[in-house]
Motif scaffolding. Sequence first.
Motif, PDB file in Angstrom:
ATOM      1  N   LEU A 285      31.130  40.819  38.223  1.00 22.64           N
ATOM      2  CA  LEU A 285      31.588  39.483  38.617  1.00 22.64           C
ATOM      3  C   LEU A 285      32.896  39.124  37.929  1.00 22.64           C
ATOM      4  O   LEU A 285      33.763  38.465  38.524  1.00 22.64           O
ATOM      5  CB  LEU A 285      30.505  38.455  38.283  1.00 22.64           C
ATOM      6  N   ALA A 286      33.056  39.547  36.667  1.00 18.27           N
ATOM      7  CA  ALA A 286      34.302  39.292  35.953  1.00 18.27           C
ATOM      8  C   ALA A 286      35.469  40.009  36.631  1.00 18.27           C
ATOM      9  O   ALA A 286      36.570  39.451  36.778  1.00 18.27           O
ATOM     10  CB  ALA A 286      34.176  39.738  34.501  1.00 18.27           C
ATOM     11  N   ARG A 287      35.225  41.265  37.057  1.00 16.38           N
ATOM     12  CA  ARG A 287      36.288  42.010  37.745  1.00 16.38           C
ATOM     13  C   ARG A 287      36.626  41.358  39.078  1.00 16.38           C
ATOM     14  O   ARG A 287      37.797  41.309  39.487  1.00 16.38           O
ATOM     15  CB  ARG A 287      35.835  43.460  37.962  1.00 16.38           C
ATOM     16  N   ALA A 292      40.289  37.730  42.358  1.00 15.52           N
ATOM     17  CA  ALA A 292      40.441  36.453  43.066  1.00 15.52           C
ATOM     18  C   ALA A 292      41.561  35.617  42.466  1.00 15.52           C
ATOM     19  O   ALA A 292      42.303  34.936  43.184  1.00 15.52           O
ATOM     20  CB  ALA A 292      39.120  35.690  43.038  1.00 15.52           C
ATOM     21  N   LEU A 293      41.700  35.655  41.133  1.00 16.84           N
ATOM     22  CA  LEU A 293      42.767  34.885  40.482  1.00 16.84           C
ATOM     23  C   LEU A 293      44.144  35.456  40.803  1.00 16.84           C
ATOM     24  O   LEU A 293      45.139  34.727  40.817  1.00 16.84           O
ATOM     25  CB  LEU A 293      42.543  34.851  38.965  1.00 16.84           C
ATOM     26  N   ALA A 294      44.220  36.757  41.035  1.00 20.86           N
ATOM     27  CA  ALA A 294      45.498  37.341  41.447  1.00 20.86           C
ATOM     28  C   ALA A 294      45.920  36.793  42.804  1.00 20.86           C
ATOM     29  O   ALA A 294      47.123  36.630  43.077  1.00 20.86           O
ATOM     30  CB  ALA A 294      45.378  38.867  41.501  1.00 20.86           C
ATOM     31  N   ARG A 295      44.965  36.491  43.664  1.00 18.75           N
ATOM     32  CA  ARG A 295      45.257  35.918  44.980  1.00 18.75           C
ATOM     33  C   ARG A 295      45.466  34.410  44.916  1.00 18.75           C
ATOM     34  O   ARG A 295      46.177  33.840  45.743  1.00 18.75           O
ATOM     35  CB  ARG A 295      44.106  36.219  45.944  1.00 18.75           C
ATOM     36  N   HIS A 296      44.832  33.762  43.958  1.00 22.93           N
ATOM     37  CA  HIS A 296      44.919  32.293  43.847  1.00 22.93           C
ATOM     38  C   HIS A 296      45.274  31.912  42.407  1.00 22.93           C
ATOM     39  O   HIS A 296      44.434  31.397  41.659  1.00 22.93           O
ATOM     40  CB  HIS A 296      43.589  31.664  44.251  1.00 22.93           C
ATOM     41  N   PRO A 297      46.521  32.162  41.992  1.00 26.37           N
ATOM     42  CA  PRO A 297      46.917  31.920  40.595  1.00 26.37           C
ATOM     43  C   PRO A 297      46.905  30.450  40.202  1.00 26.37           C
ATOM     44  O   PRO A 297      46.988  30.130  39.013  1.00 26.37           O
ATOM     45  CB  PRO A 297      48.341  32.489  40.541  1.00 26.37           C
ATOM     46  N   GLU A 298      46.796  29.552  41.192  1.00 22.91           N
ATOM     47  CA  GLU A 298      46.739  28.128  40.849  1.00 22.91           C
ATOM     48  C   GLU A 298      45.581  27.814  39.916  1.00 22.91           C
ATOM     49  O   GLU A 298      45.658  26.878  39.102  1.00 22.91           O
ATOM     50  CB  GLU A 298      46.587  27.279  42.132  1.00 22.91           C
ATOM     51  N   ARG A 339      42.296  45.110  32.802  1.00 18.77           N
ATOM     52  CA  ARG A 339      41.173  45.967  32.427  1.00 18.77           C
ATOM     53  C   ARG A 339      40.410  46.442  33.662  1.00 18.77           C
ATOM     54  O   ARG A 339      40.367  45.756  34.687  1.00 18.77           O
ATOM     55  CB  ARG A 339      40.203  45.219  31.506  1.00 18.77           C
ATOM     56  N   THR A 340      39.763  47.600  33.512  1.00 21.76           N
ATOM     57  CA  THR A 340      38.832  48.077  34.530  1.00 21.76           C
ATOM     58  C   THR A 340      37.485  47.392  34.340  1.00 21.76           C
ATOM     59  O   THR A 340      37.241  46.725  33.327  1.00 21.76           O
ATOM     60  CB  THR A 340      38.644  49.595  34.414  1.00 21.76           C
ATOM     61  N   THR A 341      36.607  47.584  35.316  1.00 25.20           N
ATOM     62  CA  THR A 341      35.264  47.025  35.198  1.00 25.20           C
ATOM     63  C   THR A 341      34.560  47.566  33.957  1.00 25.20           C
ATOM     64  O   THR A 341      33.889  46.822  33.226  1.00 25.20           O
ATOM     65  CB  THR A 341      34.435  47.369  36.454  1.00 25.20           C
TER      66      THR A 341
END
Length: 454
Positions: A285-287, A292-298, A339-341
């Motif tokens: 889930l962390a990965r 998801a944050l890379a797609r939505h940096p807001e 980081r990797t998973t």
Amino acid sequence: MAQVLEFKLPDLGEGLTEAEIVRWLVEVGDVVAIDQPVVEVETAKAMVEVPCPYGGVVTARFGDEGTELPVGAPLLTVAVGSAAEPSGDGPAAASGAEDSGSGNVLVGYGTGAPPARRRRVRPEGLKAAVAVPAAPVVHEAAAPTPAQAPTPAPAPEPVLGPVAVVSPLVRRLARQHDLDLRRLAGSGPDGLILRADVESAIRSAAEAPAPEVAPSLAAPTSSGERIPLRGVRGAVADKLARSRREIPDATCWVDADATELMAARAAMNAVAGPGTPKVSVLALLARICTAALARHPELNSTVDQEAREIVRLPQVHLGFAAQTDRGLVVPVVRDAHARTTESIGAEIARLTEAARTGTLTPADLTGGTFTLNNYGVFGVDGSTPIINHPEAAMLGVGRIVPKPWVHEGQLAVRQVVQLSLTFDHRVCDGGTAGGFLRYVADCVEQPALLLRSL
């Protein structure tokens, strides 16, 4: 000539102003070396051992275990110099009266504190302190017998300014009994207020007749247990209250079919070699969160309220909520985006163990930019978590349980999880938050989507 140097509770950094003594590591009369840990204290951030910058003989300790001390309060005094050193080449032999301390600092607590103040003592006083280590207690008097109890002087009018109290135990005792120290005249040297003075005043107040109060004017009383908000519990309370005051948050949620995610995890662990750590659901889930944050940096940002600016952060330092015996803590996986998973999982395991043993450092607990909260471990499905101030969002994950689900047009029993996102409405609108949460849910349902970002 020997000198007695006073070592005060150093500045612990991170805005911390006090610490509680958990365990003394030295006794009065012990010989200590420079940078030897002398006391274990608990702050609102972590449990740490405090090293002493002087080498010599411990002549006094200030505060019992359980005592809360402010930064700058005396911790102990150390006799340094030829008169205080043991013969031979012991640890104290290397520190002379001209030592100014090691200058070393606590790991994770920033730069060093200013040199401690030095205090000269008479040779005969030092000799007595070293020869009979169990007897001297500086600034603190044991409770006398009733025949020896001093009679408190008439209460003076309250005055402004410092109170003649050195011992934190005396202050704590007075605070517990709602006693105004400004109204006491101390029986110690130069009017110093001792514990005996406070205990005598407490007995006098208990023996005094209670004032009569008309029944209609009597204030209601409460017999409930009072638990101080301090340490980790106090820090959590302050942060959550500030989050509610400052952040206009909103929450959206969605159910997701986690059957494929659980199958992918099982496959990963099945091919792992002997001794290889298992991949955890939290690591997966962390990965997913970092993708998801890379797609939505807001959502990986903070708000500078004074400048009225949104600050988008380049690195993802991912926090995860962990419940411990000391309370809720949020360790941080640094540079989770890089980081990797497997790497994320190893770091989560290390931080979880440190949280369990109470050895997390302030660096482990600060600097997070986004938090993952797996409250499903408590057996609940959903929640509306409070954002970890000053971050902008938190992803909550409920328990993964078998539920009826329409899969490929047929009703089936699938592994279902509820995901919730609480976000700062100042940094984005519902469309961005919904897009983030939908991408997370899609990756949970189809883990192969992550291959695009690996």
